[in-house]
Design an enzyme around this catalytic site. Structure first.
Site, PDB file in Angstrom:
ATOM      1  N   GLY A 713       0.814  -1.204   0.000  1.00 40.09           N
ATOM      2  CA  GLY A 713       0.000   0.000   0.000  1.00 40.09           C
ATOM      3  C   GLY A 713       0.845   1.250   0.000  1.00 40.09           C
ATOM      4  N   GLY A 715       0.522   5.552   1.056  1.00 41.35           N
ATOM      5  CA  GLY A 715      -0.268   6.569   1.722  1.00 41.35           C
ATOM      6  C   GLY A 715       0.250   7.957   1.438  1.00 41.35           C
ATOM      7  N   LYS A 735       6.052   0.687   7.478  1.00 37.52           N
ATOM      8  CA  LYS A 735       5.680   1.943   6.823  1.00 37.52           C
ATOM      9  C   LYS A 735       6.926   2.808   6.712  1.00 37.52           C
ATOM     10  CE  LYS A 735       2.578   5.927   7.339  1.00 37.52           C
ATOM     11  NZ  LYS A 735       1.504   6.528   8.173  1.00 37.52           N
ATOM     12  N   ASP A 839      -8.391  11.395  10.364  1.00 36.41           N
ATOM     13  CA  ASP A 839      -8.386  10.806   9.021  1.00 36.41           C
ATOM     14  C   ASP A 839      -9.054   9.436   9.029  1.00 36.41           C
ATOM     15  OD1 ASP A 839      -7.916  10.930   6.314  1.00 36.41           O
ATOM     16  OD2 ASP A 839      -5.861  10.214   6.426  1.00 36.41           O
TER      17      ASP A 839
END
Length: 1007
Positions: A713, A715, A735, A839
């Site tokens: 993914g 972001g 991340k 968020d």
């Protein structure tokens, strides 16, 4: 002749035109009069608050204003209907100028003040409905001029005075709703003259005296509601002449007498009947078995006696049956035989038989009762024998209470099949054996009462799966062993814990500190030992802490003085030593402090609770001194050996601390100068209670050099890779921050600091943070999480191919919604500072192997103080919050402060996206229609038009329509929550705790 006709027309046409123009002007003038009246009314209704009733302005014709309907002939206002708005104003006198008004409905507008007398000018008025406001004063007599009124509704206001006698002079009145006000006096006998009256509601007032005999003349009456008043005397026999009665409710008064034996003849159409909580006597009215339309029957809280007939099975529409708190039964073996007939009542949802004299065994056939049964209470009787295994067939139960009987044997394993249970009460019986492991299946259980039995074994570890538990009561049994490790860390909703009077050992688990809502903790009369853990200092809501009769030792911890909510502190009959901490004086709410029978010595504090001799107990401590004179303790000697010893000890501590500080300073200085040229970050964020440490090289190896094959993914601030660390059994998610992106470093620090000190089962678990340099010497920052194998909610909703083809059903979506709600509840209420996520969206909701949701990505999170301490200094401007378009609350776009209500808005949009399968930025939405508005207008009738059709596929083959109706009900409830959370104004949004309650209600009603 033609000349004459021509002359006539020349004269007549202007005259006709003149009259037509005059009529048009008159019509226009009348409409203008209504417009002025409405504009004046608006000022009063809204307290002149701008933006209220925005359509009420002169740019639109008044007939197009919200809630206004005009008659087609005169274009005058005939209907004014507003509801469910927080206008908060009053009713102005200009209301009386709307003389063509036939229907006036102003419901749930938070109106206050009195009804203006000018309302008497509305002589065409047929319906007056002002329910659910805060109106007060007496009901104005001027309403007697409104002789056309048919429906008169003032329910749930604050009206005072007496019930007006002039209602009897309204011949067209069919419905009178005055319940839930502050009306006093008696019921006027003049009501007998309101011959058209069909519905009479006077419940929940302060009416007294007897029920007028004359009410029996209201031959058209179908509904009689006089509940919850102070009415007394005998129920007048004349009421039994009301043969059209559908609902008869006299609950909660001081009435006496008996019921007619032929009740099926006097009320042949009866649907609802309640005389509960009065002083009615006699036998059970057997003839109710002939009332085939009966749905609700409630005679609880009276003095009925005898047996229950075996013919109740004829009541095939019966939904609610309550006979609790009477004298039914004889203690005999056949007292519960009538239960066999109730198995025919397939609609039965509430069955209350508690607080009677029923004997006999609990029959196996209870498993054949309605699967719609939600509430079953047999407590406080004389029932014996074992609990049948077939009780597990009652899968609809949310409430089961068979406590306070004489049941024995073990708790049946089948109890674990009752997965909808919210409250389970088996206390005060003779149950034995271990607590069955199947109780761990009751994942929405809120209250568990097993106290006062003969249960053995240990406190079961599988209670950790009952994550919604608020009350845990297993006191007065034969339980032994230590409390299971890591169990209570999952039970962070617990409010009351009762484990007293067992044989439990070991120490108090440190995870009790996670119980931020804990109010009462009773561990007395066990064999607990060790010291009171300092983790309890986090339980700031604790009101009662009772540890009496154990083996605790050490000093009474001073942190107890910070538990300002404490009302009872009992640590008597232990082995506590040393002095009483002076911090206990800070407990201003404390009314019981029991320190007796320990080994305490030294000076007793003065002040606070120590100034109230009746509130403290210090007996059994031989070496105490000082305190208030009433304690009659010896004066403290300044030169006592123990005092001197404590003084020397304090000096040694101070010297040691100073020396330690100097050594630490020297060491720090040396290390600083040796490493000052290091490229590493000098102030990396830290994680509390973390042991995993990783380097850049280890993360590089774990992800195959951050290979694109492991990319899962991307972001706003970086990319996420799947990886595997050596000597770490689970996969990880790494991340990696793109430090060239503006705000990435700030996001890294925010996320590490936020997640590093938060623990919750529905938050993504952060394993560690890495701030280092890569192989090129560039700064490197990464956050390591537990890997979520089912990806994000975004993928499951919109990209089935990328999520192992999972198709989320309605049950799973509600579970996910609950998981995220619990996470937000924790963030907004369970920390010293409120954490606002900023968020909330599907891509930030990650799913583990069991489809349990975890909220992640705290890169935009903000910390603010709790609501009770909020000040302007603490406000965080939303201008610095980027968020995501479609989920960003409207007040952030206007520069308003960040708040927990902003997260609620985003959560509401997330729910509606889960419901419809449509993103809030879908091309179907334009400037005038958004996801919130679409769902709002489709509730309830059009809900199936907008829902994700995949939710309906499992029920497509249902030909009966029953399942479709149940699914529709669940979908409507779900949509209402999403809409309520995503309202435009923050103060109108739903509270997250209410969201959790409503979602659990949906779960309990799943088809």
């Amino acid at each position: 002749m033609r000349i004459l006709m021509t002359c006539f027309l020349c004269f007549a046409i202007p005259v006709l035109m003149h009259y037509m123009l005059s009529a048009t002007n008159a019509l226009s003038l009348s409409s203008y009069t209504d417009e002025l009246a409405l504009l004046a009314l608006k000022e009063k209704l809204t307290n002149s608050v701008p933006d209220s009733l925005p359509s009420w302005n002169q740019s639109l014709h008044l007939c197009e204003w919200q809630g206004v309907t005009c008659g087609p002939r005169h274009m005058r206002v005939s209907v004014l209907h507003l509801e469910n708005q927080t206008l908060g104003g009053t009713l102005g006198p200009s209301l009386g100028n709307l003389t063509f008004l036939r229907i006036l409905k102003l419901q749930s507008l938070a109106l206050h003040g009195e009804i203006p007398k000018q309302v008497g000018q509305l002589k065409r008025l047929q319906i007056l409905d002002l329910r659910y406001n805060k109106l007060q004063g007496e009901i104005p007599i001027e309403l007697t001029n409104c002789t056309n009124i048919k429906v008169f509704v003032l329910r749930e206001n604050r009206f005072t005075g007496r019930v007006p006698t002039w209602f009897g002079s309204m011949p067209q009145l069919t419905a009178l709703f005055l319940e839930t006000n502050n009306l006093v006096g008696t019921i006027p006998s003049s009501l007998q003259n309101a011959s058209s009256l069909q519905m009479l509601f006077l419940s929940e007032n302060h009416l007294e005296g007897s029920i007028p005999y004359s009410l029996g003349k209201l031959s058209s009456l179908e509904i009689l509601g006089l509940a919850l008043n102070n009415l007394s005397g005998e129920i007048p026999p004349s009421l039994y002449n009301l043969s059209n009665i559908l609902s008869f409710n006299l609950l909660g008064n001081e009435l006496y007498g008996s019921l007619p034996s032929n009740i099926h003849l006097v009320f042949p159409k009866l649907v609802e009947f309640s005389v509960a909580r009065n002083h009615i006597t006699g036998n059970f009215p057997n003839s109710i078995s002939n009332l085939t339309n009966l749905k609700r029957f409630d005679i609880a809280g009276n003095s009925f006696n005898g047996l229950i007939p075996l013919t109740l099975g004829r009541l095939n529409k019966l939904d609610f049956f309550n006979i609790e708190n009477n004298n039914f039964g004889s203690g005999g073996a056949h007292d519960l035989d009538f239960l066999s007939s109730l198995t025919n009542c397939t609609q039965l949802s509430m069955l209350r038989l508690d607080h009677n004299k029923f004997g006999s065994k609990l029959p196996n056939l209870i498993g054949n009762l309605s699967i719609n049964l939600k509430y079953f209470d047999l407590s406080d009787n004389q029932i014996y024998g074992v609990i049948p295994e077939r009780i597990g067939q009652l899968i609809g139960l949310t409430f089961l209470d068979i406590g306070s009987n004489s049941l024995e044997g073990s708790i049946p394993y089948s109890i674990g099949k009752l997965k909808n249970l919210v409250r389970l009460v088996l206390q005060e019986n003779k149950l034995s054996g271990n607590i069955p492991t199947s109780i761990g299946n009751l994942t929405i259980l809120s209250e568990l009462y097993l106290s006062s039995n003969k249960l053995e074994g240990s406190v079961p570890f599988f209670l950790r799966y009952c994550t919604q538990l608020q009350i845990l009561s297993i006191a007065v049994n034969k339980l032994s062993g230590d409390l299971p490790n890591q169990t209570f860390r999952y039970l962070d909703n617990l409010i009351f814990i009762y484990l007293h009077h067992n044989s439990l050992t070991g120490s108090i688990p440190s995870e009790f500190g996670n119980l931020k809502h804990l109010s009462e903790l009773y561990l007395d009369s066990n064999h607990f030992s060790g010291e009171i853990p300092k983790d309890l200092a986090a339980c700031l809501t604790l009101t009662r802490l009772v540890l009496m009769g154990n083996l605790f030792h050490g000093q009474i911890p001073p942190f107890l003085g910070s538990l300002r909510s404490l009302e009872i502190l009992d640590i008597s009959k232990n082995n506590f030593s040393k002095t009483i901490p002076f911090e206990l004086r800070n407990l201003t709410l404390l009314n019981i402090l029991n320190l007796s029978f320990n080994n305490l010595y030294g000076e007793v504090p003065i002040g606070g609770v120590f100034s109230n001799v009746t509130a403290i107990s210090l007996i059994g401590n031989k070496n105490l001194c000082g305190g208030i004179p009433q304690l009659k303790l010896p004066k403290c000697s300044m030169a006592s050996p123990k005092t001197h010893k404590r003084y020397l000890k304090k000096k040694l501590i101070i010297i040691s601390v100073i020396g330690g500080v100097l050594i630490s300073f020297i060491a720090f200085t040396i290390v600083h100068f040796l490493t000052r040229n290091s490229k590493k970050l000098s102030s990396s964020p830290s994680l509390q209670n973390r042991t995993l440490r990783v380097t850049y090289g280890e993360l590089h190896e774990a992800t195959d050099g951050f290979s694109s094959a492991n990319l899962v993914g991307m972001g706003s601030f970086g990319s996420v890779y799947k990886g595997s660390l050596f000597n770490f059994e689970r996969h990880i998610a790494v991340k990696v921050l793109n430090l060239e992106t503006s705000g990435a470093t700030k996001s890294f620090v925010a996320e590490c600091n936020a997640l590093g000190k938060m623990k919750h089962r529905n938050l993504v678990k952060i394993l560690t943070c890495c701030s280092s340099v890569d192989y090129k010497g560039e700064d490197f920052k990464a956050i390591v999480f537990e890997f979520m194998p089912n990806g994000s909610l975004e993928n499951l909703l919109h990209d089935n191919e990328g999520s192992e083809n999972h198709s989320l059903g309605l049950t799973q979506r509600v579970d996910i919604a609950l998981d995220v709600a619990h996470a937000l509840d924790y963030l907004h209420h369970d920390e010293d500072q409120v954490v606002v996520h900023c968020d909330v969206k599907p891509s930030n909701v990650l799913l583990d192997e069991d489809i349990v949701a975890h909220l992640g990505d705290f890169g935009l999170a903000r910390l603010i103080r709790g609501a009770t301490e909020h000040s302007s200094k603490d406000q965080v401007s939303s201008s610095t919050v980027k968020g995501t378009i479609g989920y960003l609350p409207p007040e952030y776009g206007a520069g308003g402060p960040v708040s927990s209500q902003g997260d609620i808005y985003s959560y509401g949009i997330l729910l509606l996206e889960m419901l419809t399968g449509k993103r809030p930025v879908d091309n179907m939405f334009c400037e005038n229609v958004n996801l919130h508005q679409l769902c709002k207008v489709k509730i309830p009738e059009g809900i199936l038009e907008v829902v994700d059709q995949r939710l309906l596929e499992p029920f497509a083959e249902d030909q009966t329509g029953i399942m479709e109706n149940k699914v529709r009900k669940c979908l409507v409830m779900f949509a209402k929550i999403g809409v309520a959370c995503s309202e435009e104004f923050p103060n109108q949004r739903m509270l997250i705790k209410d969201v959790i309650v409503r979602l659990n209600e949906i779960k309990s009603s799943f088809p």
